[in-house]
Every structure is written in C-alpha cells, then in structure tokens.
Design a protein around this motif. Structure first.
Motif, PDB file in Angstrom:
ATOM      1  N   SER A   4       0.829  -1.198   0.000  1.00  0.00           N
ATOM      2  CA  SER A   4       0.000   0.000   0.000  1.00  0.00           C
ATOM      3  C   SER A   4       0.859   1.242   0.000  1.00  0.00           C
ATOM      4  O   SER A   4       1.869   1.317   0.695  1.00  0.00           O
ATOM      5  N   PHE A   5       0.464   2.214  -0.823  1.00  0.00           N
ATOM      6  CA  PHE A   5       1.113   3.523  -0.853  1.00  0.00           C
ATOM      7  C   PHE A   5      -0.006   4.531  -1.002  1.00  0.00           C
ATOM      8  O   PHE A   5      -0.254   5.067  -2.061  1.00  0.00           O
ATOM      9  N   VAL A  58       4.800  -3.678 -12.158  1.00  0.00           N
ATOM     10  CA  VAL A  58       4.323  -3.103 -10.901  1.00  0.00           C
ATOM     11  C   VAL A  58       3.090  -2.287 -11.263  1.00  0.00           C
ATOM     12  O   VAL A  58       3.188  -1.295 -11.997  1.00  0.00           O
ATOM     13  N   ALA A  59       1.921  -2.731 -10.801  1.00  0.00           N
ATOM     14  CA  ALA A  59       0.659  -2.074 -11.145  1.00  0.00           C
ATOM     15  C   ALA A  59       0.210  -1.197  -9.985  1.00  0.00           C
ATOM     16  O   ALA A  59      -0.099  -1.694  -8.912  1.00  0.00           O
ATOM     17  N   ARG A  66     -10.410  -2.135  -7.030  1.00  0.00           N
ATOM     18  CA  ARG A  66      -9.714  -2.494  -8.272  1.00  0.00           C
ATOM     19  C   ARG A  66      -8.360  -3.133  -7.967  1.00  0.00           C
ATOM     20  O   ARG A  66      -7.934  -4.061  -8.647  1.00  0.00           O
ATOM     21  N   ALA A  67      -7.672  -2.608  -6.966  1.00  0.00           N
ATOM     22  CA  ALA A  67      -6.375  -3.181  -6.593  1.00  0.00           C
ATOM     23  C   ALA A  67      -6.542  -4.632  -6.149  1.00  0.00           C
ATOM     24  O   ALA A  67      -5.747  -5.506  -6.517  1.00  0.00           O
ATOM     25  N   VAL A  80       1.158  -5.642  -7.164  1.00  0.00           N
ATOM     26  CA  VAL A  80       0.099  -4.643  -7.107  1.00  0.00           C
ATOM     27  C   VAL A  80       0.373  -3.687  -5.950  1.00  0.00           C
ATOM     28  O   VAL A  80       0.603  -4.112  -4.819  1.00  0.00           O
ATOM     29  N   VAL A  81       0.352  -2.407  -6.247  1.00  0.00           N
ATOM     30  CA  VAL A  81       0.573  -1.366  -5.246  1.00  0.00           C
ATOM     31  C   VAL A  81      -0.694  -0.531  -5.151  1.00  0.00           C
ATOM     32  O   VAL A  81      -1.124   0.059  -6.153  1.00  0.00           O
ATOM     33  N   ARG A  82      -1.305  -0.492  -3.985  1.00  0.00           N
ATOM     34  CA  ARG A  82      -2.466   0.385  -3.810  1.00  0.00           C
ATOM     35  C   ARG A  82      -1.945   1.756  -3.406  1.00  0.00           C
ATOM     36  O   ARG A  82      -1.455   1.957  -2.295  1.00  0.00           O
TER      37      ARG A  82
END
Length: 251
Positions: A4-5, A58-59, A66-67, A80-82
């Motif tokens: 998470s970001f 890296v999405a 959606r994440a 996957v990065v939220r």
C-alpha cells in the motif's frame, strides 16, 4: 504480493477498451525492458498486455477494490501497489506506462520528471496536451525546462471511442525518453531551468528583446546569429539545442 502507498488523489480515469491501442502502447515499451511500472492500472487491460509481453509489472492503483481485483487476477505475476500515482516512486531502474487521467497530466509529468530511475515513459494523455508537450508547432515552458535531459515524442492519436466512458476529446500518445548524453549537465539543472522561466516570462516581442534585458546586446546578437534565430522568435519556438546553447552562452 500487494503493498500500500496510500494517497488522497481521486482518479477520474477513462478506461481503454480498444485492444489495438493497448498493443500499440505496449509495443512502445523498449524490448527487454524488465521492470515496468503501470501508473493507474484500473481494470488491467494494459497490465495483462504488459505481462503477456514478458515484462515484470508493478501495477499502481488507488481504488482498493480495483487493486484487490488486480491481485486476484494476476497473483504473483504482478506486484500490485495500492497508491496514488502522483506520490508513488520506484527506486529500481524501470520504464513507465500509463493511461493518464486527463485532468492530472501536468502534475504527473512534473512528478515523473523529478525522478531519475526510469528510462522511458509511454503516456496516453489528452491529444492537445500531447501535441504541446512534444513541441508540435510550439513547445511549453515545462517541456523546455526538461529538454536537456529528456526527449518528448508524439507517437499517435487515439480516438475518444477507444475509451469507456467516452471522453469529449481524443487522446494522444506521448513518449518521454531519457537522453543518453544530456545537453546540459544535470548538476546545472536549477540554473538552466531558472533561465528558461526567465525567458518565457520575460517582457518583449520575441527572444531578442527579452534577452537584451538579461545580457549585453553584443552577446545576444552573437547567439542569435550563430543559431539563425530571428529576434522576433517566441520562446516556444526555440529547439532543445538552441535552449542548451543559450544557457551555455549566458552562463
């Protein structure tokens, strides 16, 4: 594995539904690129194509639902990065791909240009913005301030019908590439960019008059003559090489 970001930015994105546009964008990513950061992954149309092309993806996606959907769909094949694409930074060498929400094109460009880990950025933005940033006709101050270190290329027009929901304007593909040999040393970036801002905001009917308020007339005349620039030329009509030469002349 997702991480998470988080950030405050609300994404108002138009999603790509034309597979030909998706393929064209992915084809612009350098072959053998390795790590590719997709900013604003959305429903994953570009993500899937990047994975199929063999990239380590890296999405980055702000919407938690959606994440989560991206994570279930791609599993370990995608990181996957939220998070907010206007805050995300990737320290490892990489390339960038993004279907950019039209309303945040300039903030995203400023965010990207301030980083040094990426080599190529393939950005789908509003058509007129893509033309201006690529200096199709005349350039903008933002492009001129970063020209010594990056090239800005217009790589095609995308019709509005390629998106859902359908926007009121077409899109344009803007490709940014880091120059192998910069036109100005990066250590001199602040001084060069200050010069560009002074010229763009200076008073006068053309660069000749603007520059004569900043430097001795003989120096200005010598630079104009050496590069075949008319005194009435507007700042937005100067090339990357002319800006770099002007900086060297005045510094």
């Amino acid at each position: 594995m997702s991480r998470s970001f988080a950030g405050p930015h609300e994404l108002g994105q138009n999603f790509l539904v034309d597979p030909r546009v998706v393929r064209n964008l992915v084809d612009l990513v350098p072959r053998g690129a390795g790590r590719v950061v997709e900013l604003g992954a959305g429903a994953g149309a570009l993500t899937a194509a990047l994975v199929d092309a063999g990239h380590r993806v890296v999405a980055v996606e702000l919407d938690p639902r959606r994440a989560a959907t991206l994570q279930r769909r791609f599993g370990d094949r995608v990181e996957v990065v939220r998070g907010d694409l206007l805050r995300f930074r990737e320290p490892e060498p990489h390339h960038v791909v993004s279907n950019v929400p039209f309303g945040i094109t300039t903030p995203l460009l400023r965010h990207l240009l301030g980083q040094r880990a990426w080599g190529t950025a393939v950005l789908l933005v509003q058509w007129e913005v893509a033309r201006k940033r690529a200096a199709a006709g005349a350039t903008t101050m933002l492009t001129a301030t970063w020209w010594p270190w990056y090239t800005f290329t217009l790589a095609g027009r995308v019709p509005a019908r390629a998106f859902r929901p359908v926007p009121s304007v077409d899109g344009g593909v803007l490709v940014l590439q880091r120059r192998g040999t910069p036109l100005v040393e990066y250590a001199e970036r602040a001084a060069y960019q200050a010069l560009v801002r002074r010229v763009f905001t200076g008073r006068g009917a053309g660069v000749g008059a603007i520059l004569r308020g900043m430097a001795p007339g003989r120096v200005v005349t010598r630079w104009l003559d050496a590069h075949g620039v008319l005194p009435t030329t507007l700042p937005g009509r100067l090339t990357a090489q002319e800006w770099a030469a002007l900086y060297r002349t005045l510094s």
